[in-house]
Write an enzyme that holds these catalytic residues in place. Structure first.
Site, PDB file in Angstrom:
ATOM      1  N   LYS A 280      35.095 -21.953 -48.285  1.00 27.43           N
ATOM      2  CA  LYS A 280      34.793 -22.643 -47.033  1.00 27.43           C
ATOM      3  C   LYS A 280      33.288 -22.674 -46.769  1.00 27.43           C
ATOM      4  CE  LYS A 280      35.775 -21.423 -42.691  1.00 27.43           C
ATOM      5  NZ  LYS A 280      36.413 -20.615 -41.658  1.00 27.43           N
TER       6      LYS A 280
ATOM      7  N   LYS B 157      28.395 -20.390 -42.174  1.00 25.15           N
ATOM      8  CA  LYS B 157      27.031 -20.261 -41.683  1.00 25.15           C
ATOM      9  C   LYS B 157      26.353 -18.998 -42.174  1.00 25.15           C
ATOM     10  CE  LYS B 157      28.484 -18.338 -37.192  1.00 25.15           C
ATOM     11  NZ  LYS B 157      28.205 -16.900 -37.366  1.00 25.15           N
TER      12      LYS B 157
ATOM     13  N   LYS C  90      30.611  -5.492 -47.287  1.00 25.51           N
ATOM     14  CA  LYS C  90      29.315  -5.487 -46.604  1.00 25.51           C
ATOM     15  C   LYS C  90      28.515  -4.242 -46.950  1.00 25.51           C
ATOM     16  CE  LYS C  90      30.107  -8.381 -42.520  1.00 25.51           C
ATOM     17  NZ  LYS C  90      30.349  -8.370 -41.075  1.00 25.51           N
TER      18      LYS C  90
END
Ligand code: TRP
Length: 332
Positions: free
Chosen positions: A195, A198, A113
Site C-alpha cells: 500500500k 506516508k 520498529k
C-alpha cells in the site's frame, strides 16, 4: 436510531498522500452520513520516536490543515488532537496496568520498529495500549484501520476482556476493525504490491499531497511498471500499471476500460505524462486551500479547540465510569 461511532487516528509523521486523498474522497462524505465519525491526530503516538519540538508543533498544524484541505468537514465530524484530551493518557495508564508484558512482546510492529532504531523506549513498547485507550475512550463501534494495525486491534479487544475479567462488563465497548468496502486502493509507486504509505522510507513510493508539480511528475514517470508495451489492466501481472490506471480512473472519474481504449497503440510513457498532469491538476486547489489554512493558525487553533470540546464529552463519560469501576474516585 443512534449512529454507530467510528474512530480513526493518524500518527503525525510524514504528510498525507495521494492514497489518503483517494481514500478520503471515497469515504468521508459517505461515512459521516451513516456514522458518528471521530478523527484525531495521534500526536502522543508521534512521541514514541524522537521529535524535534518545533517541527512537531508545525506538523500538528500542518496535519490539521491537510485534513481540512482534503475536505474533512469539522462540523459533520469530530476532529481533534489526541493530546488535547488528557483522558487518553489517563485511560492508557489504567489499561497498561492490565496488559501483560507478554502480549505486548508479541506485537510484530514493535519488533520491527525496534530493529530499526536504538531508541527503544517504553512508549514504543506500550504504543498499542495507548491506541486501545484512544478507541475505548469513545466507545467506538468501528475502527477503520489498515492491515498493519490488525494485530493492535486484536490486542485492543483482548484488553477489553482483561478489563472485564477484573472489573466487570458493560463499561468498555468491544470495538471491531472496520474494513470498508473494497474501494480503490492506491499502491506504492515503486513496490506496487504494498500500500502507498506516508511513512514509507523511500519517498519515491508515494505522492504527498503537498509535493511540487515537478516532484509529482518525477515520481509518476519513474513509477515501476513492467516491460510490456501494451496498456491493459491486469492487477496480477501488471501490478504497477494497474495501480496507475486505478489512480487515473478515480481522479478522472472515467471507467478503467475507457482509459485503456484511449491508450491503445500508445506507450506507458504517454499514460504517465497525462496521469502526472491529472494529479497536479487535482492537487493544486488542495494545496492552495492548505496554504490558506496555514496562514491562519488562529483559526486552526479555534477548530482544534472546538473539536476537543466535542470529543471530551464522550471521553469524560467513559473515564468516569472506568474510575468508578476500578475504585478510583471520579473527578467531580
Ligand atoms: N497506530 C495507528 C497507525 O499508525 C494510528 C492510531 C493511533 C490509531 N491510535 C489509533 C488508529 C486509534 C486507529 C485508532 O496508523
Amino acid at each position: 436510531m443512534k449512529k454507530k461511532v467510528i474512530l480513526s487516528g493518524s500518527t503525525v509523521t510524514g504528510d498525507l498522500t495521494l492514497g489518503n486523498y483517494i481514500g478520503a474522497m471515497n469515504n468521508w462524505k459517505k461515512l459521516s452520513k451513516d456514522y458518528n465519525c471521530h478523527y484525531f491526530l495521534a500526536d502522543l503516538h508521534a512521541l514514541t520516536t524522537a521529535q524535534d519540538p518545533k517541527k512537531l508543533q508545525e506538523r500538528i498544524f500542518s496535519f490539521f490543515a491537510q485534513y481540512l484541505a482534503l475536505g474533512l468537514d469539522p462540523e459533520e465530524n469530530t476532529i481533534f488532537v489526541q493530546s488535547h484530551i488528557h483522558e487518553h493518557a489517563e485511560l492508557a495508564w489504567i489499561l497498561t496496568c492490565l496488559t501483560p508484558m507478554g502480549n505486548l512482546n508479541r506485537m510484530t510492529q514493535f519488533k520491527e520498529k525496534s530493529q530499526h532504531t536504538s531508541n527503544i523506549n517504553a512508549g514504543l513498547f506500550s504504543y498499542p495500549v495507548l491506541m486501545a485507550a484512544d478507541i475505548l475512550l469513545y466507545s467506538a463501534d468501528l475502527v477503520p484501520v489498515g492491515e498493519d494495525q490488525r494485530q493492535h486491534m486484536e490486542l485492543c479487544r483482548d484488553i477489553v476482556v482483561f478489563f472485564e475479567n477484573r472489573y466487570g462488563e458493560g463499561i468498555l465497548k468491544m470495538p471491531e476493525a472496520y474494513i470498508g468496502k473494497q474501494g480503490a486502493r492506491v499502491m506504492s509507486l515503486q513496490d506496487p504490491k504494498k500500500k502507498m504509505s506516508k511513512s514509507d522510507e523511500n519517498e519515491k513510493n508515494f505522492v504527498s499531497i503537498l509535493d511540487t508539480p515537478k516532484k509529482i511528475e518525477k515520481k509518476i514517470k519513474s513509477a515501476q511498471t513492467d516491460s510490456d508495451t501494451v496498456v491493459s489492466f491486469d492487477s496480477e501481472n501488471k501490478t504497477g500499471l494497474a495501480n496507475l490506471l486505478t489512480i487515473y480512473s478515480v481522479l478522472s472519474e472515467k471507467p478503467i476500460d475507457d482509459i485503456v481504449k484511449d491508450y491503445e497503440g500508445r506507450m506507458y510513457g504517454h499514460l504517465k505524462v497525462d496521469l502526472a498532469e491529472l494529479v497536479v491538476e487535482t492537487l493544486t486547489p488542495i494545496q492552495s486551500a492548505y496554504a490558506d489554512y496555514m496562514k491562519n493558525k488562529d483559526y486552526l487553533e479555534e477548530l482544534m479547540r472546538k473539536g476537543a470540546v466535542k470529543a471530551r464529552v464522550r471521553a469524560q463519560e467513559t473515564l468516569k465510569n472506568v474510575y468508578k469501576a476500578t475504585g478510583l474516585v471520579p473527578r467531580s
